[in-house]
Structure formats: structure tokens, C-alpha cells
Design a protein around this motif. Structure first.
Motif, PDB file in Angstrom:
ATOM      1  N   GLY A 150       0.834  -1.197   0.000  1.00 15.18           N
ATOM      2  CA  GLY A 150       0.000   0.000   0.000  1.00 15.18           C
ATOM      3  C   GLY A 150       0.862   1.238   0.000  1.00 15.18           C
ATOM      4  N   LYS A 151       0.263   2.357  -0.377  1.00 12.47           N
ATOM      5  CA  LYS A 151       1.020   3.598  -0.425  1.00 12.47           C
ATOM      6  C   LYS A 151       1.288   4.109   0.993  1.00 12.47           C
ATOM      7  N   HIS A 203       5.693  -0.517  -0.015  1.00 14.53           N
ATOM      8  CA  HIS A 203       4.883   0.277  -0.948  1.00 14.53           C
ATOM      9  C   HIS A 203       5.353   0.029  -2.379  1.00 14.53           C
ATOM     10  N   ASP A 204       6.395  -0.788  -2.542  1.00 21.18           N
ATOM     11  CA  ASP A 204       7.029  -1.009  -3.833  1.00 21.18           C
ATOM     12  C   ASP A 204       6.466  -2.263  -4.500  1.00 21.18           C
ATOM     13  N   LEU A 205       5.677  -2.066  -5.527  1.00 22.77           N
ATOM     14  CA  LEU A 205       5.039  -3.189  -6.212  1.00 22.77           C
ATOM     15  C   LEU A 205       6.055  -4.105  -6.867  1.00 22.77           C
ATOM     16  N   ILE A 265      -3.707  -5.793  -0.508  1.00 21.00           N
ATOM     17  CA  ILE A 265      -3.645  -4.361  -0.785  1.00 21.00           C
ATOM     18  C   ILE A 265      -4.338  -3.628   0.357  1.00 21.00           C
ATOM     19  N   HIS A 304      -5.578  -0.061   1.815  1.00 21.35           N
ATOM     20  CA  HIS A 304      -5.957   1.272   1.339  1.00 21.35           C
ATOM     21  C   HIS A 304      -6.802   1.949   2.408  1.00 21.35           C
ATOM     22  N   THR A 329      -5.621  -1.031  -6.211  1.00 22.11           N
ATOM     23  CA  THR A 329      -4.680  -1.941  -6.863  1.00 22.11           C
ATOM     24  C   THR A 329      -4.281  -1.409  -8.228  1.00 22.11           C
ATOM     25  N   LEU A 364      -1.833   1.472  -7.894  1.00 23.24           N
ATOM     26  CA  LEU A 364      -0.466   1.023  -7.610  1.00 23.24           C
ATOM     27  C   LEU A 364       0.211   0.499  -8.864  1.00 23.24           C
ATOM     28  N   SER A 373       1.136   3.425 -11.135  1.00 24.42           N
ATOM     29  CA  SER A 373       2.137   4.359 -10.623  1.00 24.42           C
ATOM     30  C   SER A 373       3.562   3.804 -10.672  1.00 24.42           C
ATOM     31  N   GLN A 374       3.698   2.519 -10.939  1.00 22.41           N
ATOM     32  CA  GLN A 374       5.016   1.892 -10.930  1.00 22.41           C
ATOM     33  C   GLN A 374       5.619   1.847 -12.338  1.00 22.41           C
TER      34      GLN A 374
END
Length: 278
Positions: free
Chosen positions: A44-45, A209-211, A223, A225, A246, A249, A252-253
Motif C-alpha cells: 500500500g502507499k 509500498h514497492d510493487l 492491498i 488502502h 490496486t 499502484l 504508478s510503478q
């Protein structure tokens, strides 16, 4: 091995110029189970409640509602004997390897701290054990007489891992344990953790937080949130996640191929020249 039942945790919001009466819900009605021998990842962020959940698992924070059971023992309602058993069975490796070690202590004393709490060994036995642990994480016996400032970040994280496995734990909480390291060092630490998992029959509760890292390391991913688990998937199902958190995430990667390229380069370098431990 681990069961969380409807766990919630709130904090009183503290703001300048107010009385701090409002509450922040950090974790809300979380239920999950972790199988022995697996790597379960909480993804998660920042600010989603991951570390709060990890602290409750370790007994550092107490949930407002719900319960956390480790092999049938309620982590927050234990006898003295059960608490000692939990301290041996549950260990943690934090993100900041520099602040997690005492800069004034030699590596021998840093790694030996949990051993001294849980076992009655003489000085010679302690040195033998610490030397064995350092070799298990890719360092040498001679390193035990050095101080933290003499090591790189990756080496310090190996020392933190040696300390974590010193009590022969069954479950280790990895709280953003590789996120402060560069990509190639991350990969070397993840490979070390995977090897130790197989050799010592460990279970991991991995917080990140790193997928990309989660994809490389995990068996199952939940996940988180806004304090809630919104989706729980096997690692190969992640790209088919349906919840908006999800998808955010994933969007954003960077492309996962980038990480695989680094991993392939690392594997190729092993056949050409022995990689330097960093």
C-alpha cells in the motif's frame, strides 16, 4: 500460523492550535491469515496503515478492537512464559538499518543482544554463534569486532537480518526492509532472505509500498488502502486486480521488466565474476 480477526486501531489527531479531539482511523476491520512457510506481503502507499498493522502484530501497539493470534496465542493477552516464547518466535527487520543499530556497540554485541535475553551462553559460545550468523548472511567472523560506521547500508541490513534470525524465529516482519537500498543491493538482500527462508523454514510478513519488490518476493499480496484490506491476491493474480487502489499502484510503478533486467544482469555476473557483497 498467524490470524488477525477484525483488527482496528485509531489515533488521536494532534494539530497545532487545537485540542486534538478528532481521531484518525489508521487500521479498520482488518482480517487475514498467513500460512506457515509463506511470504505474505502487505502492499500500500504511504499512510495506508501498513506499519501500524505491523506494530500491532509485534505487540508494540495494541488494537482498539479485534485480536491477533500467533499459533493460537493472543499476542496482546499473554502470560510471562507466552510473552518470552513470542519474543523468540517473532522478530523484525526495519527499513532504516542505520538507526536500528547502536553506533557505539561492536557488531558482536549488536547481533548478540537477543541471544543474551533468551539463552544462557558464555562469552565463547556467544562469539561462535555470532560468527556463524554473520557467515549465514554473507559476512565474515572478523566483522564482529567492527563498528556500524565501517559498513555500507546493504551490509548493515545483513547485520540486522543476522540479529533477527539469532533467536531462531518462526516469523519475521520485514518493514520496508529493502526500500532504502539501491536496486542491485535490494536484489541481493531479497535473494539472501529467500535462501534463509528455505534453510530456516521461516515465514515472512513483508510490508512495502514497492510493487516491483512485492512481485519478486511474495507468495500472496494484500492491498491496504486507507486502513482497509481492499483486495487479496496470489502474486500471479496481481495484474488482474479489480480494486481502484490496486490499479493505481500498478499504474504508478515503472514497468516490471526493468527489475527483471537488473535481476538477469545480476545472475549473469555470478558466472563471470563473484558479486561483491554490498
Amino acid at each position: 500460523m498467524l490470524l488477525m480477526n477484525h483488527v482496528s486501531k485509531s489515533y488521536r489527531e494532534s494539530r497545532f492550535f487545537n485540542k486534538g479531539n478528532s481521531m484518525i482511523r489508521a487500521v479498520e476491520d482488518v482480517s487475514l491469515s498467513i500460512k506457515e512457510g509463506s511470504c505474505f506481503t502487505l502492499l500500500g502507499k504511504s499512510g495506508s496503515g501498513k506499519s501500524t498493522l505491523g506494530k500491532m502484530l509485534l505487540g508494540i501497539e495494541k488494537p482498539d478492537t479485534g485480536e491477533i493470534l500467533f499459533n493460537g496465542i493472543n499476542v496482546h493477552k499473554t502470560t510471562i512464559t507466552e510473552r518470552k516464547k513470542l519474543q523468540q518466535s517473532l522478530q523484525v527487520v526495519f527499513q532504516d538499518c542505520h538507526s536500528s543499530v547502536n553506533p557505539k556497540l561492536k557488531i558482536r554485541d549488536i547481533v548478540a543482544e537477543p541471544i543474551l535475553v533468551n539463552e544462557k551462553l558464555d562469552a565463547r559460545q556467544i562469539e561462535i554463534r555470532v560468527g556463524e550468523l554473520l557467515k549465514m548472511v554473507g559476512l565474515s567472523e572478523e566483522d564482529m569486532m567492527k563498528y556500524p560506521h565501517q559498513f555500507s547500508g546493504g551490509q548493515l541490513q545483513r547485520i540486522a537480518i543476522a540479529r533477527a534470525i539469532s533467536t531462531r524465529p518462526r516469523l519475521i516482519v520485514l518493514d520496508e526492509s529493502v526500500n532504502s537500498l539501491d536496486v542491485l543491493v535490494q536484489i541481493s538482500i531479497l535473494k539472501l532472505l529467500k535462501r534463509l527462508q528455505q534453510e530456516l523454514m521461516l515465514t515472512y510478513f513483508f510490508i512495502t509500498h514497492d510493487l516491483h519488490v512485492a512481485r519478486l518476493f511474495s507468495d500472496e499480496i494484500a492491498i491496504l488502502h486507507k486502513g482497509r484490506i481492499v483486495e487479496q491476491l496470489l502474486v500471479h493474480e496481481l495484474e488482474h486486480g479489480k480494486h481502484e487502489a490496486t490499479k493505481a499502484l500498478l499504474d504508478s510503478q515503472l514497468r516490471i521488466d526493468c527489475i527483471h533486467d537488473h535481476l538477469e544482469l545480476y545472475e549473469e555476473s555470478k558466472h563471470e565474476k563473484k558479486p561483491v557483497i554490498v
